[in-house]
Design an enzyme around this catalytic site. Structure first.
Site, PDB file in Angstrom:
ATOM      1  N   ASP A 299       8.332  -1.316  16.217  1.00 36.97           N
ATOM      2  CA  ASP A 299       7.602  -0.167  15.997  1.00 36.97           C
ATOM      3  C   ASP A 299       8.100   0.900  17.393  1.00 36.97           C
ATOM      4  OD1 ASP A 299       4.873   0.968  14.353  1.00 36.97           O
ATOM      5  OD2 ASP A 299       5.501   2.168  16.096  1.00 36.97           O
TER       6      ASP A 299
ATOM      7  N   LYS B 145       1.125  -0.018  20.544  1.00 40.59           N
ATOM      8  CA  LYS B 145       0.670  -0.644  19.057  1.00 40.59           C
ATOM      9  C   LYS B 145       1.637  -1.989  19.398  1.00 40.59           C
ATOM     10  CE  LYS B 145       0.097   1.748  15.436  1.00 40.59           C
ATOM     11  NZ  LYS B 145       0.546   2.744  14.482  1.00 40.59           N
TER      12      LYS B 145
ATOM     13  N   PHE C 195       1.591  -1.619  -3.260  1.00 38.07           N
ATOM     14  CA  PHE C 195       0.477  -1.180  -3.763  1.00 38.07           C
ATOM     15  C   PHE C 195      -0.782  -1.398  -3.138  1.00 38.07           C
ATOM     16  CE2 PHE C 195       4.067  -1.728  -6.833  1.00 38.07           C
ATOM     17  CZ  PHE C 195       4.185  -0.414  -7.313  1.00 38.07           C
ATOM     18  N   LEU C 196      -0.816  -1.973  -1.884  1.00 34.41           N
ATOM     19  CA  LEU C 196      -1.804  -2.551  -1.377  1.00 34.41           C
ATOM     20  C   LEU C 196      -2.875  -1.553  -0.958  1.00 34.41           C
ATOM     21  CD1 LEU C 196      -2.246  -1.699   1.750  1.00 34.41           C
ATOM     22  CD2 LEU C 196      -0.323  -3.230   2.178  1.00 34.41           C
TER      23      LEU C 196
ATOM     24  N   LYS D  56       5.555   3.747  -8.024  1.00 33.42           N
ATOM     25  CA  LYS D  56       4.617   3.941  -6.892  1.00 33.42           C
ATOM     26  C   LYS D  56       4.000   5.430  -6.835  1.00 33.42           C
ATOM     27  CE  LYS D  56       2.013   3.789  -3.150  1.00 33.42           C
ATOM     28  NZ  LYS D  56       0.871   2.956  -3.245  1.00 33.42           N
TER      29      LYS D  56
ATOM     30  N   GLY E 110     -17.956  11.653  -7.674  1.00 32.78           N
ATOM     31  CA  GLY E 110     -18.179  11.589  -6.317  1.00 32.78           C
ATOM     32  C   GLY E 110     -17.347  12.804  -5.610  1.00 32.78           C
TER      33      GLY E 110
ATOM     34  N   CYS F  46      -2.855   8.261   1.935  1.00 35.12           N
ATOM     35  CA  CYS F  46      -1.734   7.906   0.899  1.00 35.12           C
ATOM     36  C   CYS F  46      -1.986   9.088  -0.232  1.00 35.12           C
ATOM     37  CB  CYS F  46      -1.798   6.602   0.337  1.00 35.12           C
ATOM     38  SG  CYS F  46      -1.327   5.500   1.533  1.00 35.12           S
TER      39      CYS F  46
HETATM   40  N1  LIG Z   1      -1.768   2.517   4.088  1.00 33.35           N
HETATM   41  C1  LIG Z   1      -1.663   2.242   2.974  1.00 33.35           C
HETATM   42  O1  LIG Z   1      -2.504   1.765   2.443  1.00 33.35           O
HETATM   43  C2  LIG Z   1      -0.453   2.199   2.384  1.00 33.35           C
HETATM   44  C3  LIG Z   1      -0.231   1.557   0.934  1.00 33.35           C
HETATM   45  C4  LIG Z   1       1.019   1.711   0.339  1.00 33.35           C
HETATM   46  C5  LIG Z   1       2.027   2.423   0.901  1.00 33.35           C
HETATM   47  N2  LIG Z   1       1.727   3.081   2.035  1.00 33.35           N
HETATM   48  C6  LIG Z   1       3.215   3.774   2.626  1.00 33.35           C
HETATM   49  O2  LIG Z   1       3.490   3.032   3.514  1.00 33.35           O
HETATM   50  C7  LIG Z   1       4.020   3.933   4.391  1.00 33.35           C
HETATM   51  C8  LIG Z   1       3.503   3.696   5.934  1.00 33.35           C
HETATM   52  O3  LIG Z   1       2.188   4.116   5.798  1.00 33.35           O
HETATM   53  P1  LIG Z   1       1.136   3.470   6.993  1.00 33.35           P
HETATM   54  O4  LIG Z   1      -0.516   4.066   6.411  1.00 33.35           O
HETATM   55  O5  LIG Z   1       1.420   2.012   7.414  1.00 33.35           O
HETATM   56  O6  LIG Z   1       1.485   4.576   8.256  1.00 33.35           O
HETATM   57  P2  LIG Z   1       1.040   4.441   9.665  1.00 33.35           P
HETATM   58  O7  LIG Z   1       0.960   5.754  10.217  1.00 33.35           O
HETATM   59  O8  LIG Z   1      -0.076   3.573   9.989  1.00 33.35           O
HETATM   60  O9  LIG Z   1       2.156   3.538  10.361  1.00 33.35           O
HETATM   61  C9  LIG Z   1       3.553   3.930  10.470  1.00 33.35           C
HETATM   62  C10 LIG Z   1       4.159   3.365  11.791  1.00 33.35           C
HETATM   63  O10 LIG Z   1       5.634   3.592  11.822  1.00 33.35           O
HETATM   64  C11 LIG Z   1       5.885   3.847  13.190  1.00 33.35           C
HETATM   65  N3  LIG Z   1       6.968   4.452  13.147  1.00 33.35           N
HETATM   66  C12 LIG Z   1       7.353   5.727  12.947  1.00 33.35           C
HETATM   67  N4  LIG Z   1       8.852   6.150  13.290  1.00 33.35           N
HETATM   68  C13 LIG Z   1       9.395   4.824  13.429  1.00 33.35           C
HETATM   69  C14 LIG Z   1      10.623   4.165  13.584  1.00 33.35           C
HETATM   70  N5  LIG Z   1      11.579   5.314  13.393  1.00 33.35           N
HETATM   71  N6  LIG Z   1      10.788   2.886  13.836  1.00 33.35           N
HETATM   72  C15 LIG Z   1       9.825   2.455  13.797  1.00 33.35           C
HETATM   73  N7  LIG Z   1       8.583   2.464  13.769  1.00 33.35           N
HETATM   74  C16 LIG Z   1       8.313   3.883  13.399  1.00 33.35           C
HETATM   75  C17 LIG Z   1       4.792   4.580  13.758  1.00 33.35           C
HETATM   76  O11 LIG Z   1       4.523   4.363  15.159  1.00 33.35           O
HETATM   77  C18 LIG Z   1       3.629   3.771  12.733  1.00 33.35           C
HETATM   78  O12 LIG Z   1       2.959   2.788  13.678  1.00 33.35           O
HETATM   79  C19 LIG Z   1       3.904   5.373   4.030  1.00 33.35           C
HETATM   80  O13 LIG Z   1       4.917   5.838   3.284  1.00 33.35           O
HETATM   81  C20 LIG Z   1       2.648   5.134   3.069  1.00 33.35           C
HETATM   82  O14 LIG Z   1       2.846   5.994   2.098  1.00 33.35           O
HETATM   83  C21 LIG Z   1       0.794   2.843   2.669  1.00 33.35           C
END
Ligand SMILES: NC(=O)c1ccc[n+]([C@@H]2O[C@H](COP(=O)([O-])OP(=O)(O)OC[C@H]3O[C@@H](n4cnc5c(N)ncnc54)[C@H](O)[C@@H]3O)[C@@H](O)[C@H]2O)c1
Length: 434
Positions: free
Chosen positions: A30, A35, A145-146, A200, A249, A256
């Site tokens: 990251d 983090k 899809f989590l 997705k 609701g 997302c």
């Molecule tokens: N959160 C969910 O429930 C979920 C479910 C399915 C899909 N997604 C998708 O997954 C992706 C991530 O979502 P999230 O909720 O985990 O986001 P998040 O913001 O919690 O995490 C993203 C992470 O990426 C890091 N980051 C940014 N640029 C970077 C780089 N160049 N190199 C390394 N790390 C980098 C950030 O510091 C951060 O820790 C999104 O596209 C989201 O739509 C999320």
């Protein structure tokens, strides 16, 4: 196998820990050193049931490590999973792919020539093909899809896996990565890049549409004198429709669904396909927040000026401390702007809420939150809130009035305890509360 996970937020930290649980050696990467330090020490900087135990187990065993170094990641990984964020662009609603491109560019500079780069971030259709071409990398797309709150379970026992692949080699590698999950009988769909990306966005669009459909019916019930809860129950018995995602609701929020349907509508426009219904899905969803504000005004008198309003909930949904686009906090902030004295309580999301909305009031306990309230708004469906004893709560508040923004409280029981309760999707409040 030696895997890296690029981006260790909600998705990436979960994916990294679960891949270690499946038996792989995993390096999480990251750009945020705080983090990385927290995760390296076995601490998860957000609330996700079961994840701290898994991270602690595998950081202790040495199977899971974290770094900020792409050079280290490139030297280590046979397969790189890209899990960085794809936020909404402020100007257009399109997805901002800056983080995805930065991750692919860094991998192109450091990864082994035969490494496979697997995208998991949610991206507009066409992205995988563009990235493969731009960075001359072998790419696969494996959408995720989590659900937050069930992230570990959903990753270890998903209801399906989708592999977007353009070579037999990529499919073989992904089958090896997920071998224990596939051996457990998880359905696998292999597809080309565009289809895998679309699975997705289509799934999110469908879920959002289902929620906004029942919320539109709630609006009609409010206007026509019906009760959407009874309507939804009756609809749900039709097995072509089903009961899930049919609870009216305050609508959806989070990191997302809102951004994903906007990005999808934007991308569809670019492709010349007008998915205008998704804009209506979004508008219906936003109107529910307005409706809660309206009900708050009605229950408080002509306005909420000076009223002490307690907001139950800050997370966008229960089981999470994620406050991104939280409907509860959007309503809390609106009421504060209208002059209410707003106090928020949430079992997990207080720290995040306080950082994002420092001017709202916060109560550490449910009792403190309820004490002296002129109006209570039930806006995140935590089990703790459903379990509130309306009689005890009535003794704490100044005036027993509540808006049920989640449609789950037993209205008769609350009315019998002296409350005036107004559920979304019903035309009038029940109960005599003053
Ligand atoms: N959160 C969910 O429930 C979920 C479910 C399915 C899909 N997604 C998708 O997954 C992706 C991530 O979502 P999230 O909720 O985990 O986001 P998040 O913001 O919690 O995490 C993203 C992470 O990426 C890091 N980051 C940014 N640029 C970077 C780089 N160049 N190199 C390394 N790390 C980098 C950030 O510091 C951060 O820790 C999104 O596209 C989201 O739509 C999320």
């Amino acid at each position: 196998m030696r895997l890296t996970v690029i981006g260790t937020g909600y998705l990436g930290a979960t994916h990294a820990a679960c891949m270690a649980e499946l038996g792989h050696d995993v390096l999480g990467v990251d750009v945020d050193p705080e983090k990385v330090a927290a995760l390296s020490a076995g601490r998860v900087p957000f609330h996700e049931p079961g994840l701290p135990e898994l991270i602690a187990k595998h950081t202790a065993s040495g199977r899971l490590r974290f770094t900020t170094s792409f050079a280290e990641a490139g030297a280590f990984g046979e397969v790189h999973f890209v899990c960085v964020g794809t936020p909404q662009r402020a100007d257009s609603g399109a997805a901002d792919l800056g983080h995805v491109d930065a991750a692919f560019a860094a991998l192109a500079a450091h990864a082994a020539p035969d490494a496979l780069v697997v995208g998991k971030s949610t991206v507009p259709v066409g992205t995988a093909e563009r990235l493969a071409r731009t960075y001359a990398t072998e790419v696969a797309w494996n959408p995720e899809f989590l659900r937050e709150g069930f992230a570990v379970e959903d990753t270890l026992r998903p209801d399906r896996l989708v592999f977007g692949v353009e070579s037999a080699r990529a499919e073989t590698i992904l089958r090896a990565v997920y071998a224990p999950v596939l051996a457990a009988g998880t359905p696998l769909v292999t597809a080309d890049f565009p289809t895998a990306e679309l699975v997705k966005t289509a799934a999110n669009a469908f879920l959002a549409t289902k929620i906004s459909f029942i919320n539109a019916m709630a609006e009609v019930c409010e206007a026509a004198g019906g009760d959407v809860r009874t309507l939804a129950e009756a609809l749900g018995h039709d097995d072509r429709i089903g009961p899930k995602f049919l609870r009216a609701g305050i609508g959806f929020g989070g990191g997302c669904l809102p951004k994903d349907i906007r990005a999808f509508a934007h991308r569809a426009d670019e492709l010349g396909v007008p998915l205008t219904f998704l804009r209506e899905v979004d508008a219906i969803n936003m109107r529910r927040r307005d409706r809660v504000v309206e009900l708050a005004r009605e229950l408080c008198g002509p306005d909420v000026l000076g009223a002490r309003v307690t907001v139950l909930g800050a997370a966008f949904k229960p089981g999470s401390d994620d406050i991104r686009d939280s409907p509860a906090l959007a309503v809390a902030a609106r009421l504060r702007l209208e002059g209410a004295d707003v106090t928020v309580h949430d079992p997990e999301a207080m720290d995040n809420a306080r950082k994002a909305f420092p001017l709202l009031g916060y109560a550490l306990s449910l009792e403190d939150a309820l004490r002296g309230a002129d109006l209570v708004l039930h806006l995140t469906e935590w089990p703790q809130f459903r379990a509130i004893d309306p009689e005890r709560a009535a003794a704490l508040v100044a005036r027993p009035r509540i808006v049920d923004g989640r449609g789950v409280l037993d209205a008769d029981r609350w009315a019998a305890a002296g409350w005036r309760l107004w559920a979304l999707g019903t035309p009038a409040p029940v109960g005599e509360g003053h």
